[in-house]
Design a protein around this motif. Structure first.
Motif, PDB file in Angstrom:
ATOM      1  N   ALA A  66     -35.266  28.448  -6.431  1.00  0.00           N
ATOM      2  CA  ALA A  66     -35.475  27.568  -6.510  1.00  0.00           C
ATOM      3  C   ALA A  66     -36.274  26.538  -6.038  1.00  0.00           C
ATOM      4  O   ALA A  66     -35.732  26.533  -4.079  1.00  0.00           O
ATOM      5  CB  ALA A  66     -34.020  26.767  -6.925  1.00  0.00           C
ATOM      6  N   PRO A  80     -22.203  24.052  -5.124  1.00  0.00           N
ATOM      7  CA  PRO A  80     -24.005  23.599  -6.070  1.00  0.00           C
ATOM      8  C   PRO A  80     -24.223  22.350  -7.329  1.00  0.00           C
ATOM      9  O   PRO A  80     -22.990  21.977  -7.136  1.00  0.00           O
ATOM     10  CB  PRO A  80     -23.640  24.662  -7.366  1.00  0.00           C
ATOM     11  N   LYS A  81     -25.193  21.907  -7.989  1.00  0.00           N
ATOM     12  CA  LYS A  81     -25.257  19.927  -7.916  1.00  0.00           C
ATOM     13  C   LYS A  81     -24.649  20.139  -9.410  1.00  0.00           C
ATOM     14  O   LYS A  81     -23.510  19.418 -10.157  1.00  0.00           O
ATOM     15  CB  LYS A  81     -26.491  20.201  -7.727  1.00  0.00           C
ATOM     16  N   GLN A 110     -26.480  22.444  -2.960  1.00  0.00           N
ATOM     17  CA  GLN A 110     -26.819  24.047  -3.342  1.00  0.00           C
ATOM     18  C   GLN A 110     -27.440  24.047  -4.765  1.00  0.00           C
ATOM     19  O   GLN A 110     -27.023  22.844  -5.639  1.00  0.00           O
ATOM     20  CB  GLN A 110     -25.905  24.973  -3.412  1.00  0.00           C
ATOM     21  N   VAL A 111     -28.649  24.501  -5.119  1.00  0.00           N
ATOM     22  CA  VAL A 111     -29.171  24.424  -6.468  1.00  0.00           C
ATOM     23  C   VAL A 111     -27.871  24.361  -7.848  1.00  0.00           C
ATOM     24  O   VAL A 111     -27.174  25.380  -7.385  1.00  0.00           O
ATOM     25  CB  VAL A 111     -30.595  25.145  -6.695  1.00  0.00           C
ATOM     26  N   SER A 137     -29.399  21.412   0.717  1.00  0.00           N
ATOM     27  CA  SER A 137     -29.344  22.317   0.448  1.00  0.00           C
ATOM     28  C   SER A 137     -30.818  23.174   1.405  1.00  0.00           C
ATOM     29  O   SER A 137     -31.406  22.026   1.700  1.00  0.00           O
ATOM     30  CB  SER A 137     -29.702  23.242  -1.146  1.00  0.00           C
ATOM     31  N   GLN A 156     -35.885  24.053  -2.793  1.00  0.00           N
ATOM     32  CA  GLN A 156     -34.105  24.175  -1.798  1.00  0.00           C
ATOM     33  C   GLN A 156     -33.628  25.162  -1.230  1.00  0.00           C
ATOM     34  O   GLN A 156     -32.625  25.002  -1.365  1.00  0.00           O
ATOM     35  CB  GLN A 156     -34.357  22.512  -1.489  1.00  0.00           C
ATOM     36  N   GLU A 157     -33.633  26.000  -1.983  1.00  0.00           N
ATOM     37  CA  GLU A 157     -32.449  27.331  -2.383  1.00  0.00           C
ATOM     38  C   GLU A 157     -32.534  27.723  -0.875  1.00  0.00           C
ATOM     39  O   GLU A 157     -33.499  28.500  -0.515  1.00  0.00           O
ATOM     40  CB  GLU A 157     -33.047  28.557  -3.269  1.00  0.00           C
ATOM     41  N   MET A 205     -29.463  28.618 -11.899  1.00  0.00           N
ATOM     42  CA  MET A 205     -30.485  28.517 -10.683  1.00  0.00           C
ATOM     43  C   MET A 205     -30.338  28.904  -8.854  1.00  0.00           C
ATOM     44  O   MET A 205     -31.598  29.863  -9.004  1.00  0.00           O
ATOM     45  CB  MET A 205     -31.228  27.031 -10.514  1.00  0.00           C
ATOM     46  N   ALA A 223     -30.065  18.102  -3.095  1.00  0.00           N
ATOM     47  CA  ALA A 223     -28.527  18.784  -3.545  1.00  0.00           C
ATOM     48  C   ALA A 223     -27.430  18.295  -3.265  1.00  0.00           C
ATOM     49  O   ALA A 223     -26.485  18.291  -4.094  1.00  0.00           O
ATOM     50  CB  ALA A 223     -28.818  20.626  -2.817  1.00  0.00           C
TER      51      ALA A 223
END
Length: 577
Positions: free
Chosen positions: A126, A176-177, A116-117, A89, A128-129, A121, A44
């Motif tokens: 999700a 977030p990605k 972060q995801v 993440s 690795q969240e 998501m 991420a």
């Protein structure tokens, strides 16, 4: 196509890419003057690393995210500017938390960037969240969740400025990605804190006048210098104020280095393992000028017995610290260096304290830091620390883990300059020493760095030695090896009738051999006659050295004030507890 041709093609393609959210994040770091960062790659956070590929920012890949946070913490402590750490993440972010909490407790400037995801998501469990902002909000000045690619760079700049300005501390931005991968985004401006963040400068003039009169009329004045003196770059103002007006200076553990310990006015560190003379000065003073301290329990012991005869003038940039633990008779909210100049200008005269200064000198003679070192017994750790202190320059940076070795280091090293004592104070994080030494050396490559560690503490982050070898960092690690978690063992002996449950480590590795396996120089020290030569051999080696110093396992740390006890009733040996 050769590997070098592939790299050139990749770089050329990178030059043609549209600006992304990740590029905006890196541009914000560059705008803030960031030159180094510590981190661990992952899915991420990968867009940020891809953008760092185009940057001149030096990235130090650590062995574990906790090591990255500690290295960034120490970097900030040495430079005064936020150290930057990065992690992916989920477990990457949660592995940072110990280091972030450490920086929060010690008010160290740090910026953490976590992957972060994707936004759509979040909340779906999700891969690795983790709720990174929720987890870190209690241990940061602010924890941001980036939702907009056009503003993500400015968010990072704001977080950096917030970590740096006022009472320093860690800030985090969760990325977030989809935000970092978005293209054709706005570029960030300079790093500026939020408009709502008000940083006080001058203290109220009426309170300054009241405090100045109290100091001038004092018969037994003391200055208590906390870590805020160093973080506020007020060491010079404090030293000048103390010397000009002849006021003895006591430090907290985070404040070590704020005042030259070789000066006659230096009473050194107070508190649980402070000097007897510092604790006597606190106990018997009639006016205390406390600068940049939060009066934590390791300093005060029992609040009811702390400085029982003193009026307290408390200088702090954070108004929430005033009268939080110890009542302030003269609350002085403001920047430490500014308020010290205000007090100096307002002081009608220096206090008449010659008799008090003589009394403080008498306490130094009566309660010296001392230890026995018979030739027929194992090495004493105090002797090793003193030998290192004598062999190294005044600006040598000392880092430590947490435990007995930490206390011996702070007691028996002679500190004369600020930002040379780097340790975990409030959180008490074992394993801090080695990654902190890495961060300190990156921050100050021209200064010597010595890490004192315990065998238990070293084992918690020993993998970071691979980083020191890979980066060719010239640091020296001295493991004061007593085959135990020594401070726990000492408390078990003193307060739990000697029941040594889970505190002894007789199964530890040969640390010199372990160091060699990592590619560092490994040395073993057991005899007094070899101390000077072994220290010199470690210092002469071009790269990281580890000394396995096998010390007397029976040695304990004294003086000691029992938890919640009175500072003036310190114990000099176990029988006094």
């Amino acid at each position: 196509m050769s590997e070098s041709e592939t790299e050139r093609t990749t770089a050329e393609k990178g030059d043609d890419r549209l600006p992304t959210g990740a590029a905006s994040v890196v541009a914000a770091l560059e705008n803030a003057g960031v030159t180094s960062a510590f981190g661990v790659q992952g899915g991420a956070i990968m867009p940020i690393y891809d953008a760092l590929y185009q940057s001149d920012i030096q990235h130090i890949t650590m062995a574990h995210e906790q090591g990255a946070a500690h290295a960034a913490d120490a970097y900030g402590a040495v430079t005064g500017d936020p150290g930057v750490c990065l992690a992916t993440s989920g477990p990457g972010a949660t592995n940072l938390v110990t280091g972030i909490a450490d920086a929060d407790m010690d008010s160290e400037p740090m910026l953490a960037l976590t992957g972060q995801v994707p936004t759509d998501m979040v909340g779906n469990d999700a891969f690795q969240e983790a709720d990174t902002t929720g987890i870190t909000r209690p241990v940061t000045k602010a924890s941001y969740f980036a939702t907009d690619a056009d503003s993500v760079g400015d968010t990072v700049g704001e977080a950096f400025a917030l970590a740096r300005d006022g009472r320093q501390g860690p800030a985090l931005v969760d990325l977030p990605k989809d935000v970092t991968q978005a293209e054709d985004v706005a570029q960030p401006g300079p790093a500026e804190g939020p408009e709502s963040h008000d940083v006080p400068d001058e203290a109220d003039p009426d309170e300054v006048d009241r405090a100045a009169k109290a100091i001038a009329n004092a018969e037994r004045p003391v200055i208590l210098a906390g870590g805020g003196v160093i973080k506020g770059n007020a060491s010079e103002e404090l030293r000048q104020f103390a010397i000009d007006h002849g006021i003895p200076v006591v430090t907290t553990m985070p404040g070590v280095g704020a005042f030259d310990e070789t000066h006659d006015l230096a009473m050194e560190m107070a508190g649980m393992h402070g000097t007897g003379y510092a604790n006597m000065a606190i106990t018997h003073c009639d006016v205390m000028l406390a600068v940049g301290t939060r009066f934590d329990d390791r300093l005060t012991g029992g609040i009811d017995t702390f400085a029982p005869e003193a009026e307290i003038a408390h200088v702090d940039i954070d108004p929430s610290e005033i009268s939080k633990n110890v009542h302030a008779d003269y609350p002085l909210v403001g920047d430490a260096s500014t308020v010290l100049r205000q007090l100096d200008s307002a002081l009608p005269r220096s206090p008449d304290a010659e008799g008090w200064r003589d009394r403080c000198l008498h306490w130094k003679e009566e309660y010296p830091l001392d230890y026995n070192a018979p030739d027929d017994e194992p090495l004493k750790p105090q002797f090793v620390v003193e030998a290192f202190s004598e062999a190294t320059p005044d600006d040598t940076i000392v880092t430590t883990g947490v435990g007995q070795h930490q206390m011996w280091a702070v007691q028996y090293w002679e500190f004369t300059e600020p930002r040379t004592w780097i340790s975990s104070h409030g959180l008490g994080t074992m394993g801090y020493g080695l990654p902190a030494a890495i961060g300190a050396k990156v921050a100050a490559p021209d200064q010597e760095v010595v890490c004192f560690d315990g065998d238990g503490s070293f084992l918690m982050t020993a993998q970071e030695l691979s980083v020191a070898v890979r980066e060719d960092l010239d640091i020296t690690v001295c493991i004061l090896n007593n085959e135990a978690v020594g401070m726990v063992r000492q408390w078990q002996d003193a307060f739990f009738e000697g029941r040594r449950m889970a505190s002894e480590y007789p199964w530890g590795p040969d640390f010199a051999t372990l160091a060699e396996a990592f590619g560092a120089q490994g040395l073993t020290l057991t005899d007094y006659d070899d101390v000077a030569d072994t220290i010199q051999e470690a210092r002469d080696y071009d790269g990281p050295s580890v000394i396995d110093c096998q010390i007397d396992p029976r040695e304990d740390v004294y003086p000691m004030v029992p938890s919640g006890g009175a500072n003036g009733l310190f114990a000099l040996q176990e029988e006094h507890l």
